[in-house]
Motif scaffolding. Structure first.
Motif, PDB file in Angstrom:
ATOM      1  N   PHE A   7      -2.592 -10.586  13.387  1.00  0.00           N
ATOM      2  CA  PHE A   7      -1.668  -9.904  12.492  1.00  0.00           C
ATOM      3  C   PHE A   7      -1.627  -8.447  12.930  1.00  0.00           C
ATOM      4  O   PHE A   7      -2.313  -8.050  13.872  1.00  0.00           O
ATOM      5  CB  PHE A   7      -2.082 -10.051  11.027  1.00  0.00           C
ATOM      6  CG  PHE A   7      -3.410  -9.438  10.674  1.00  0.00           C
ATOM      7  CD1 PHE A   7      -3.484  -8.186  10.074  1.00  0.00           C
ATOM      8  CD2 PHE A   7      -4.591 -10.116  10.933  1.00  0.00           C
ATOM      9  CE1 PHE A   7      -4.711  -7.619   9.750  1.00  0.00           C
ATOM     10  CE2 PHE A   7      -5.826  -9.562  10.607  1.00  0.00           C
ATOM     11  CZ  PHE A   7      -5.878  -8.303  10.014  1.00  0.00           C
ATOM     12  N   GLU A   8      -0.810  -7.643  12.277  1.00  0.00           N
ATOM     13  CA  GLU A   8      -0.577  -6.279  12.752  1.00  0.00           C
ATOM     14  C   GLU A   8      -1.853  -5.449  12.840  1.00  0.00           C
ATOM     15  O   GLU A   8      -1.994  -4.610  13.726  1.00  0.00           O
ATOM     16  CB  GLU A   8       0.440  -5.593  11.843  1.00  0.00           C
ATOM     17  CG  GLU A   8       1.841  -6.165  11.966  1.00  0.00           C
ATOM     18  CD  GLU A   8       2.824  -5.445  11.066  1.00  0.00           C
ATOM     19  OE1 GLU A   8       2.403  -4.501  10.361  1.00  0.00           O
ATOM     20  OE2 GLU A   8       4.006  -5.839  11.069  1.00  0.00           O
ATOM     21  N   LYS A  30       3.554 -13.202   5.472  1.00  0.00           N
ATOM     22  CA  LYS A  30       2.535 -12.559   6.297  1.00  0.00           C
ATOM     23  C   LYS A  30       1.462 -13.566   6.711  1.00  0.00           C
ATOM     24  O   LYS A  30       1.001 -13.555   7.857  1.00  0.00           O
ATOM     25  CB  LYS A  30       1.905 -11.396   5.528  1.00  0.00           C
ATOM     26  CG  LYS A  30       2.875 -10.254   5.238  1.00  0.00           C
ATOM     27  CD  LYS A  30       2.241  -9.213   4.331  1.00  0.00           C
ATOM     28  CE  LYS A  30       3.238  -8.113   3.975  1.00  0.00           C
ATOM     29  NZ  LYS A  30       2.666  -7.129   3.033  1.00  0.00           N
ATOM     30  N   SER A  44       7.425 -12.357   0.448  1.00  0.00           N
ATOM     31  CA  SER A  44       6.988 -11.346   1.409  1.00  0.00           C
ATOM     32  C   SER A  44       5.520 -11.499   1.753  1.00  0.00           C
ATOM     33  O   SER A  44       5.125 -11.424   2.929  1.00  0.00           O
ATOM     34  CB  SER A  44       7.247  -9.944   0.843  1.00  0.00           C
ATOM     35  OG  SER A  44       6.816  -8.950   1.747  1.00  0.00           O
ATOM     36  N   ASP A  45       4.689 -11.737   0.741  1.00  0.00           N
ATOM     37  CA  ASP A  45       3.254 -11.900   0.978  1.00  0.00           C
ATOM     38  C   ASP A  45       2.951 -13.148   1.786  1.00  0.00           C
ATOM     39  O   ASP A  45       2.220 -13.104   2.784  1.00  0.00           O
ATOM     40  CB  ASP A  45       2.515 -11.975  -0.365  1.00  0.00           C
ATOM     41  CG  ASP A  45       2.020 -10.624  -0.839  1.00  0.00           C
ATOM     42  OD1 ASP A  45       2.487  -9.594  -0.304  1.00  0.00           O
ATOM     43  OD2 ASP A  45       1.170 -10.584  -1.747  1.00  0.00           O
ATOM     44  N   GLU A  54       3.088 -15.961   9.236  1.00  0.00           N
ATOM     45  CA  GLU A  54       3.269 -15.281  10.522  1.00  0.00           C
ATOM     46  C   GLU A  54       1.937 -15.153  11.261  1.00  0.00           C
ATOM     47  O   GLU A  54       1.891 -15.208  12.488  1.00  0.00           O
ATOM     48  CB  GLU A  54       3.881 -13.902  10.297  1.00  0.00           C
ATOM     49  CG  GLU A  54       5.394 -13.929  10.164  1.00  0.00           C
ATOM     50  CD  GLU A  54       6.057 -14.221  11.495  1.00  0.00           C
ATOM     51  OE1 GLU A  54       5.987 -13.381  12.409  1.00  0.00           O
ATOM     52  OE2 GLU A  54       6.646 -15.310  11.618  1.00  0.00           O
ATOM     53  N   MET A  97       9.247  -5.904   3.562  1.00  0.00           N
ATOM     54  CA  MET A  97       9.295  -6.740   4.772  1.00  0.00           C
ATOM     55  C   MET A  97      10.583  -7.536   4.836  1.00  0.00           C
ATOM     56  O   MET A  97      11.160  -7.729   5.895  1.00  0.00           O
ATOM     57  CB  MET A  97       8.083  -7.682   4.801  1.00  0.00           C
ATOM     58  CG  MET A  97       7.971  -8.487   6.078  1.00  0.00           C
ATOM     59  SD  MET A  97       6.464  -9.499   6.110  1.00  0.00           S
ATOM     60  CE  MET A  97       6.570 -10.204   7.742  1.00  0.00           C
ATOM     61  N   LEU A 131      -4.286  -8.872   5.489  1.00  0.00           N
ATOM     62  CA  LEU A 131      -2.873  -9.169   5.742  1.00  0.00           C
ATOM     63  C   LEU A 131      -1.926  -8.312   4.907  1.00  0.00           C
ATOM     64  O   LEU A 131      -0.712  -8.364   5.110  1.00  0.00           O
ATOM     65  CB  LEU A 131      -2.596 -10.652   5.466  1.00  0.00           C
ATOM     66  CG  LEU A 131      -3.234 -11.662   6.419  1.00  0.00           C
ATOM     67  CD1 LEU A 131      -2.886 -13.091   6.003  1.00  0.00           C
ATOM     68  CD2 LEU A 131      -2.787 -11.418   7.860  1.00  0.00           C
TER      69      LEU A 131
END
Length: 406
Positions: A295-296, A284, A280-281, A287, A1, A221
């Motif tokens: 989330f995505e 998420k 990186s974790d 975000e 990411m 996530l």
């Protein structure tokens, strides 16, 4: 990411001005004040800046990289708050419910008298602790590092929810036998309230906190390197923790190989300060807050629940509740939501920011915040204890906002 960095100018940043952040981190490392550091800035979900400098382990000369695992300590608190609010969305409790309805040991609490000189100098609490009190740090609980009779008692009793203490259940039972610092709801005081919130997650969900986090937050996530400890196979990526030595340099406080957070040794899942993660974790998770619960792969919380959490839940700012400064950051013009600060008036706080920005930091000088006005997420990592030793957070705010040119 973190490898998908966009051209800063396309996201409203100046590349030249962002370089000042790298220079700032490097000065701290070159000056022997920090072992290493990492800053990530995203806008609109796209990464504008991601840099790390220095070492995660000085003795091993190991570089701080994108996959470095670190102690996030109190940045666990927003995660626990989200976990509890996910259960709230199911209608399983109300915020004004008394904690004793779920944990009977908190019934008939005692409160220290004004000017008490001993832990026995108490009187009955005038109000009951509510779940809202826990999430807003208005329960009357404290930390051992806070000054005073109760803080000293916590310290002597090791009431810190350390990873190698008792289980979360047994530690909460011990905590319930201790008096409160003040009547619930009357003051703000940073303390172990979120650890009690973590225990509520266990009781209401029927799962231990580790399992609940993995199933409902970390798993969805994609936070693959986040847990209440470091497994043996990942110790090679784990940073050592440092503090100041007597000569103005730094010394190791918690070596990676002998860390108290080695997974096989962890018995307490501290909702107030237990997670190990990576930039990186955790980005998420942050975000997800910026995207108001989404989330995505789906959604953890409804957008209005996130709006509610990131609103100020106090009648005014934190300074009004007797907390003018915390961990080198002014609390004038800063409120508190459910699990983190809420910026009210940047000019009054004398810190750059936007009304409504929400975040929190950790004991090893880590910090994150989400700025809804600028549609921005900021994350800073290092491993230096305590977080109040250097004015890192105030300096970082100035550096981040000066780099915005559009």
């Amino acid at each position: 990411m973190l490898t998908a960095v966009q051209k800063p100018e396309s996201l409203g940043f100046s590349s030249k001005r962002l370089q000042l952040i790298t220079d700032w981190m490097q000065r701290y490392v070159d000056g022997g004040k920090l072992p290493g550091a990492q800053t990530v800035i995203a806008r609109g979900g796209k990464i504008a800046y991601a840099r790390s400098v220095g070492l995660r382990d000085i003795e091993k000369k190991a570089i701080w990289g994108d996959d470095t695992m670190a102690r996030f300590y109190s940045m666990t608190k927003p995660v626990t708050s989200v976990a509890l609010m996910m259960l709230y969305e199911k209608g399983l409790f109300h915020l004004d419910d008394p904690v004793e309805a779920f944990i009977p040991a908190f019934k008939d609490m005692q409160v220290l008298r004004a000017q008490a000189r001993s832990i026995e100098d108490t009187e009955p609490a005038k109000s009951r602790i509510t779940i809202h009190n826990l999430l807003t740090h208005m329960s009357g609980m404290t930390y051992g590092f806070n000054l005073g009779v109760l803080g000293n008692h916590y310290e002597a009793a090791k009431m810190d929810f350390g990873p190698r203490g008792g289980t979360l259940e047994s530690e909460i039972d011990r905590l319930a036998q201790m008096p409160l610092l003040f009547d619930p709801g009357t003051r703000w005081n940073y303390g172990v309230s979120t650890d009690v919130a973590g225990r509520l997650v266990e009781i209401i969900s029927g799962q231990d906190l580790k399992s609940y986090f993995h199933e409902n937050i970390f798993g969805p996530l994609g936070m693959v390197d986040t847990d209440f400890g470091v497994p043996k196979e990942k110790l090679g990526r784990y940073a050592a923790a440092y503090g100041a030595d007597e000569k103005g340099g730094i010394k190791v406080l918690d070596p990676a190989e002998e860390s108290v957070f080695k997974m096989e040794k962890v018995v307490c899942y501290s909702g107030g300060g237990g997670i190990i993660s990576t930039a990186s974790d955790y980005l998420k998770f942050a975000e997800m807050i910026r995207r108001r619960g989404a989330f995505e792969g789906g959604r953890l919380l409804g957008p209005r629940t996130v709006d509610f959490m990131t609103s100020n839940h106090l009648d005014g700012d934190l300074a009004r509740y007797g907390q003018p400064v915390f961990s080198e950051v002014s609390f004038v013009g800063v409120g508190f939501g459910l699990g983190g600060w809420v910026m009210l008036e940047p000019a009054l706080s004398q810190m750059m920011g936007s009304p409504g920005d929400f975040g929190w930091g950790g004991m090893a000088s880590t910090v994150f915040w989400v700025d809804p006005v600028e549609d921005m997420t900021v994350l800073f990592l290092t491993q230096f204890i305590p977080s109040s030793f250097y004015p890192l957070r105030k300096e970082l705010r100035a550096l981040v906002y000066q780099a915005l040119v559009d």
